[in-house]
Design a protein around this motif. Sequence first.
Motif, PDB file in Angstrom:
ATOM      1  N   VAL A 120      30.111  78.878  62.482  1.00 27.67           N
ATOM      2  CA  VAL A 120      31.179  78.276  61.667  1.00 27.67           C
ATOM      3  C   VAL A 120      32.024  79.405  61.085  1.00 27.67           C
ATOM      4  N   LEU A 121      33.274  79.489  61.518  1.00 29.07           N
ATOM      5  CA  LEU A 121      34.124  80.602  61.090  1.00 29.07           C
ATOM      6  C   LEU A 121      34.750  80.381  59.719  1.00 29.07           C
ATOM      7  N   ASP A 122      34.768  79.110  59.270  1.00 29.99           N
ATOM      8  CA  ASP A 122      35.362  78.822  57.962  1.00 29.99           C
ATOM      9  C   ASP A 122      34.503  77.764  57.273  1.00 29.99           C
ATOM     10  N   ALA A 123      33.899  78.138  56.134  1.00 27.22           N
ATOM     11  CA  ALA A 123      32.929  77.257  55.471  1.00 27.22           C
ATOM     12  C   ALA A 123      33.555  75.953  54.992  1.00 27.22           C
ATOM     13  N   VAL A 124      34.890  75.909  54.848  1.00 27.98           N
ATOM     14  CA  VAL A 124      35.573  74.672  54.456  1.00 27.98           C
ATOM     15  C   VAL A 124      35.218  73.532  55.418  1.00 27.98           C
ATOM     16  N   LEU A 125      34.981  73.901  56.667  1.00 25.18           N
ATOM     17  CA  LEU A 125      34.721  72.891  57.695  1.00 25.18           C
ATOM     18  C   LEU A 125      33.427  72.119  57.434  1.00 25.18           C
ATOM     19  N   ILE A 126      32.498  72.737  56.697  1.00 22.18           N
ATOM     20  CA  ILE A 126      31.213  72.067  56.426  1.00 22.18           C
ATOM     21  C   ILE A 126      31.458  70.759  55.671  1.00 22.18           C
ATOM     22  N   ASP A 127      32.485  70.767  54.807  1.00 22.41           N
ATOM     23  CA  ASP A 127      32.769  69.572  54.013  1.00 22.41           C
ATOM     24  C   ASP A 127      33.797  68.654  54.665  1.00 22.41           C
ATOM     25  N   THR A 128      34.495  69.136  55.676  1.00 19.29           N
ATOM     26  CA  THR A 128      35.584  68.328  56.235  1.00 19.29           C
ATOM     27  C   THR A 128      35.293  67.803  57.641  1.00 19.29           C
ATOM     28  N   VAL A 129      34.343  68.424  58.327  1.00 21.18           N
ATOM     29  CA  VAL A 129      34.041  68.034  59.712  1.00 21.18           C
ATOM     30  C   VAL A 129      32.532  67.828  59.800  1.00 21.18           C
ATOM     31  N   ASN A 130      32.097  66.875  60.620  1.00 22.61           N
ATOM     32  CA  ASN A 130      30.656  66.709  60.842  1.00 22.61           C
ATOM     33  C   ASN A 130      30.186  67.813  61.787  1.00 22.61           C
ATOM     34  N   ILE A 131      29.873  68.980  61.195  1.00 23.17           N
ATOM     35  CA  ILE A 131      29.626  70.160  62.042  1.00 23.17           C
ATOM     36  C   ILE A 131      28.354  70.053  62.874  1.00 23.17           C
ATOM     37  N   THR A 132      27.403  69.218  62.445  1.00 25.67           N
ATOM     38  CA  THR A 132      26.129  69.177  63.184  1.00 25.67           C
ATOM     39  C   THR A 132      26.101  68.070  64.236  1.00 25.67           C
ATOM     40  N   GLU A 133      27.251  67.411  64.455  1.00 21.60           N
ATOM     41  CA  GLU A 133      27.288  66.338  65.454  1.00 21.60           C
ATOM     42  C   GLU A 133      26.827  66.876  66.814  1.00 21.60           C
ATOM     43  N   GLY A 134      25.746  66.320  67.320  1.00 19.41           N
ATOM     44  CA  GLY A 134      25.233  66.731  68.638  1.00 19.41           C
ATOM     45  C   GLY A 134      24.382  67.978  68.614  1.00 19.41           C
ATOM     46  N   LEU A 135      24.399  68.710  67.504  1.00 22.08           N
ATOM     47  CA  LEU A 135      23.657  69.983  67.451  1.00 22.08           C
ATOM     48  C   LEU A 135      22.150  69.718  67.542  1.00 22.08           C
TER      49      LEU A 135
ATOM     50  N   GLY B  63      20.574  70.644  51.540  1.00 22.04           N
ATOM     51  CA  GLY B  63      19.157  70.480  51.902  1.00 22.04           C
ATOM     52  C   GLY B  63      18.969  69.968  53.319  1.00 22.04           C
ATOM     53  N   GLU B  64      19.865  69.071  53.737  1.00 19.80           N
ATOM     54  CA  GLU B  64      19.727  68.486  55.071  1.00 19.80           C
ATOM     55  C   GLU B  64      19.908  69.557  56.150  1.00 19.80           C
ATOM     56  N   LEU B  65      20.932  70.399  55.936  1.00 20.49           N
ATOM     57  CA  LEU B  65      21.165  71.487  56.895  1.00 20.49           C
ATOM     58  C   LEU B  65      19.953  72.406  56.944  1.00 20.49           C
ATOM     59  N   MET B  66      19.467  72.780  55.723  1.00 23.80           N
ATOM     60  CA  MET B  66      18.393  73.769  55.653  1.00 23.80           C
ATOM     61  C   MET B  66      17.084  73.222  56.221  1.00 23.80           C
ATOM     62  N   GLY B  67      16.896  71.914  56.103  1.00 30.80           N
ATOM     63  CA  GLY B  67      15.668  71.316  56.608  1.00 30.80           C
ATOM     64  C   GLY B  67      15.606  71.223  58.119  1.00 30.80           C
ATOM     65  N   ASN B  68      16.766  71.048  58.740  1.00 28.32           N
ATOM     66  CA  ASN B  68      16.779  70.779  60.184  1.00 28.32           C
ATOM     67  C   ASN B  68      17.171  71.963  61.065  1.00 28.32           C
ATOM     68  N   TYR B  69      17.779  72.977  60.448  1.00 23.20           N
ATOM     69  CA  TYR B  69      18.296  74.088  61.258  1.00 23.20           C
ATOM     70  C   TYR B  69      17.942  75.422  60.627  1.00 23.20           C
ATOM     71  N   HIS B  70      18.037  76.468  61.408  1.00 21.84           N
ATOM     72  CA  HIS B  70      17.983  77.821  60.857  1.00 21.84           C
ATOM     73  C   HIS B  70      19.384  78.181  60.376  1.00 21.84           C
ATOM     74  N   ILE B  71      19.502  78.521  59.092  1.00 20.56           N
ATOM     75  CA  ILE B  71      20.822  78.827  58.544  1.00 20.56           C
ATOM     76  C   ILE B  71      20.929  80.325  58.248  1.00 20.56           C
ATOM     77  N   ALA B  72      22.052  80.909  58.629  1.00 17.91           N
ATOM     78  CA  ALA B  72      22.323  82.301  58.258  1.00 17.91           C
ATOM     79  C   ALA B  72      23.755  82.378  57.743  1.00 17.91           C
ATOM     80  N   THR B  73      23.979  83.204  56.724  1.00 16.14           N
ATOM     81  CA  THR B  73      25.342  83.335  56.191  1.00 16.14           C
ATOM     82  C   THR B  73      25.757  84.806  56.162  1.00 16.14           C
ATOM     83  N   VAL B  74      27.068  84.984  56.218  1.00 15.80           N
ATOM     84  CA  VAL B  74      27.623  86.324  56.118  1.00 15.80           C
ATOM     85  C   VAL B  74      29.027  86.205  55.523  1.00 15.80           C
ATOM     86  N   ASP B  75      29.406  87.158  54.687  1.00 13.32           N
ATOM     87  CA  ASP B  75      30.769  87.148  54.157  1.00 13.32           C
ATOM     88  C   ASP B  75      31.667  87.922  55.133  1.00 13.32           C
TER      89      ASP B  75
END
Lengths: 383, 170
Positions: free
Chosen positions: B58-73, B90-102
């Motif tokens: 995800v190149l822009d974190a705004v998309l997390i709130d505006t697009v269903n980013i996990t559709e099909g993932l 919590g839902e993201l963290m429970g189902n996927y491996h999450i990594a962040t970077v600035d």
Amino acid sequence: MKKVIMGNHAVSYGVRASEAKVISAYPITPQTHVVELLSEMCANGEIDAKFIKVESEHSAMAACVGAAAAGSRTFTATSSQGLLLMHEMLHWAVGARLPIVLANINRAVGPPWSIWTDQNDSLSQRDVGWLQIYCESNQETQDTIPQAFKVAEELQMPVMIVMDAFFLSHTFEIVDILEAQEVRKFLPPYHPDIKIDINDPHSFGNLASPEHYMELRYMIQEAMEKAVGLIKKVDGEFQKQFGRGYGLIHPYRCADAEIILVTSGTVASTARAVIDEMRDEGVKIGALKVRVFRPFPFEEIFEVLSRAKKVAVIDRNISFGGHGIFFQEIKSALYGRTDVPILGYIAGLGGRDITPGVIRQIAEQAITDKNPHRYINWIGVKT
Amino acid sequence: MIASEILADAFFNEGKYVQAFPAFGVERRGAPVVAFTRVSDEEVRERCQIYEPDHLIVLDAVLIDTVNITEGLKKGGWIVINTNRPVENGELMGNYHIATVDANQIALRHNLGSRAAPIVNTAIIGAFSGATKLVSLDAVKQAIDGFVPLKKEENMQAAEDAFNAVKIIS
């Protein structure tokens, strides 16, 4: 050297390796990156060619006609509406027997406006007399350019290379890049016997009376018939030198197949993945890719399909009021020689995705369909 | 789009078969854009869009709130996000491996793009390499060297910084 490049650039590299001398093109939509990279190559001396920028595709083909008549190896690229605008000059290139090579990126025709793929642009040029070769990968597209020049120059006939918009044109994949010094052994410089020469003036494209016109048309058909064997021979020579060959058609697991899917373009590639899956499930299924559409390889296709119990043709095009266009040709290849049922499927128009799921749906529908005369089945249409 | 190409090229440098392409449409700067990369040990034959990806960048974190980013993932896959904020979904963290970077900050540090529009393609791929270890940093830098026409050094350094800075959340 292998590089990850987009399909449009695979065409450009094929033209560079073929050492075209004149490239003429209209540079704006529906044009693609093909001529953008070629113009850069002309500017930086990577290719020793004259780039002629023109104000329309009609003029692009007119410039190619002039350059080819003057004895130059000549190339252009276009797409959808651009190809349609060339229509008159496409006829001219055939009648004047000029070995121009054109890359057409298959884009749907408007309105409504579309930049996505389907085959109606090139297939609506079916009867102009250009050879048509449909490619499925960036590698094949690049390799087909020097093959096309070789066939074109030997027959004095123009060749159109066709590739799906986006699914090839904008897709990056690995291509073993051809270099001119290697290709020169396969495709020597072009020196036609007859050309426009101010020191040896002749008249070209003159009036032909009813006494002569028909013979010239006969000779075009003769060249087309000769092209079937020649394309095969040239492809064999290419394979010998570069290790890659593509054939007129490409049958996949067809030898013992009870049902065969007929495809073209990128769908042929996706279909092979589906065939393997269904074979694993015990379904006796195969796929036949039609690479060369003009001349249509009737005999080769008959050989493969006549052994099947059912044939399903997937068309990313339609002849309105008729059927899918590949379907019609396949039917004519088999007519009167076998009673294998041929079913027709229209899918993926205007760039709608043809996924493995869509291909499987077509295969399963074809297997269970008891009606041998269902010539048009629309896939995925929302009603 | 460029990120998907660099990623494909990086995997190619490690001997994989690859394919990269945009979600086919009319591209506009600033509009949400999707691009895909396929990687395989065998020749890639599917020529269609990807509907069920294994991993997501995800190149822009705004998309997390505006697009269903996990559709099909696919569950259990990686989501590598460019953000300077903690991910508390919590839902993201429970189902996927999450990594962040600035990646914005890293890009700007290397003069890639402007404050309004930092160019984060190379940093985010470095972060993907650092988090997932699916492709090496060397292969990523080699891809940047081949693909990026300008500021090669800066882009390679951005990838390396992101490789080191990426935070594994879950």
